[in-house]
Design a protein around this motif. Sequence first.
Motif, PDB file in Angstrom:
ATOM      1  N   GLU A   3      68.566  25.084  20.513  1.00  0.00           N
ATOM      2  CA  GLU A   3      67.244  25.720  20.941  1.00  0.00           C
ATOM      3  C   GLU A   3      66.968  25.157  22.233  1.00  0.00           C
ATOM      4  O   GLU A   3      66.506  25.953  23.099  1.00  0.00           O
ATOM      5  N   MET A   4      67.097  23.840  22.428  1.00  0.00           N
ATOM      6  CA  MET A   4      66.704  23.342  23.830  1.00  0.00           C
ATOM      7  C   MET A   4      67.786  23.781  24.894  1.00  0.00           C
ATOM      8  O   MET A   4      67.441  24.188  26.110  1.00  0.00           O
ATOM      9  N   ASP A   5      69.048  24.023  24.574  1.00  0.00           N
ATOM     10  CA  ASP A   5      70.141  24.522  25.608  1.00  0.00           C
ATOM     11  C   ASP A   5      69.709  25.971  25.755  1.00  0.00           C
ATOM     12  O   ASP A   5      69.645  26.466  26.957  1.00  0.00           O
ATOM     13  N   LYS A   6      69.203  26.766  24.931  1.00  0.00           N
ATOM     14  CA  LYS A   6      68.876  28.047  25.122  1.00  0.00           C
ATOM     15  C   LYS A   6      67.422  28.126  25.847  1.00  0.00           C
ATOM     16  O   LYS A   6      67.571  28.799  26.937  1.00  0.00           O
ATOM     17  N   ASN A   7      66.389  26.987  25.627  1.00  0.00           N
ATOM     18  CA  ASN A   7      65.545  26.997  26.602  1.00  0.00           C
ATOM     19  C   ASN A   7      65.806  26.654  27.817  1.00  0.00           C
ATOM     20  O   ASN A   7      65.071  27.205  28.977  1.00  0.00           O
ATOM     21  N   LYS A   8      66.785  25.994  27.992  1.00  0.00           N
ATOM     22  CA  LYS A   8      67.070  25.320  29.343  1.00  0.00           C
ATOM     23  C   LYS A   8      67.617  26.383  30.132  1.00  0.00           C
ATOM     24  O   LYS A   8      67.389  26.643  31.483  1.00  0.00           O
ATOM     25  N   ASP A   9      68.630  27.302  29.355  1.00  0.00           N
ATOM     26  CA  ASP A   9      69.038  28.639  30.078  1.00  0.00           C
ATOM     27  C   ASP A   9      68.001  29.445  30.743  1.00  0.00           C
ATOM     28  O   ASP A   9      68.188  29.993  31.592  1.00  0.00           O
ATOM     29  N   GLU A  10      67.120  29.595  29.704  1.00  0.00           N
ATOM     30  CA  GLU A  10      66.209  30.572  30.043  1.00  0.00           C
ATOM     31  C   GLU A  10      65.377  30.100  31.330  1.00  0.00           C
ATOM     32  O   GLU A  10      64.763  30.793  32.203  1.00  0.00           O
ATOM     33  N   TRP A  11      65.079  28.846  31.145  1.00  0.00           N
ATOM     34  CA  TRP A  11      64.331  28.251  32.381  1.00  0.00           C
ATOM     35  C   TRP A  11      64.998  28.062  33.630  1.00  0.00           C
ATOM     36  O   TRP A  11      64.514  28.721  34.868  1.00  0.00           O
ATOM     37  N   ASP A  12      66.389  27.988  33.623  1.00  0.00           N
ATOM     38  CA  ASP A  12      67.146  27.987  34.797  1.00  0.00           C
ATOM     39  C   ASP A  12      67.328  29.536  35.432  1.00  0.00           C
ATOM     40  O   ASP A  12      66.985  29.683  36.501  1.00  0.00           O
TER      41      ASP A  12
END
Length: 184
Positions: A3-12
């Motif tokens: 979920e953190m990786d997903k959130n980071k991708d969305e943030w990027d």
Amino acid sequence: QAEMDKNKDEWDKLRESLNEQMDVISTQKGECQTAFNEATGKKNTLTSESTTKTEESHELTMHYEKYMATCHARVEELLFTDVCAVRKVRNEVMKSSSTSPTEKITDCDVADWVAEACSVPCDDTCPHKVGGQVDPFSCGGMQTLRRAVLVNANEFGIACPALTRETRCGQYKCPVDCVMSEWS
């Protein structure tokens, strides 16, 4: 972690999109600033030209009024000094005449000039310059001036002057209707 990786991708992606938008807005701001600077420069140029034209107008008006005062003074002198002097001398000479004594003399008297309509209301070619000088006879139209006889001269009096004459008219640019856009 996923979920953190997903959130980071969305943030990027969001940050990249925002950076692209900032670049576009920055470019638009620069273009707007350039357009604003050009418009300000044009406004300053037009204001300067307007000031110069206003000064020229005041100077021309001053010269015109001075020249017209001189002309009016000369006309008054001609009418009331020169013409009156000629009539006075004539009347003195004719006092002893048995053929045309002064009481038998009737001079012509005419009304003021009355202007007819100009052949053109305005002329966009005015002022027309020839060799750097304004040529007052190359633009505008013609207008007839007429005056009526108030008193006809008898055989002993001064004859009537010309009752019609042509003069230039309409020697100015035609007005332009101003069209404005809606408020923005």
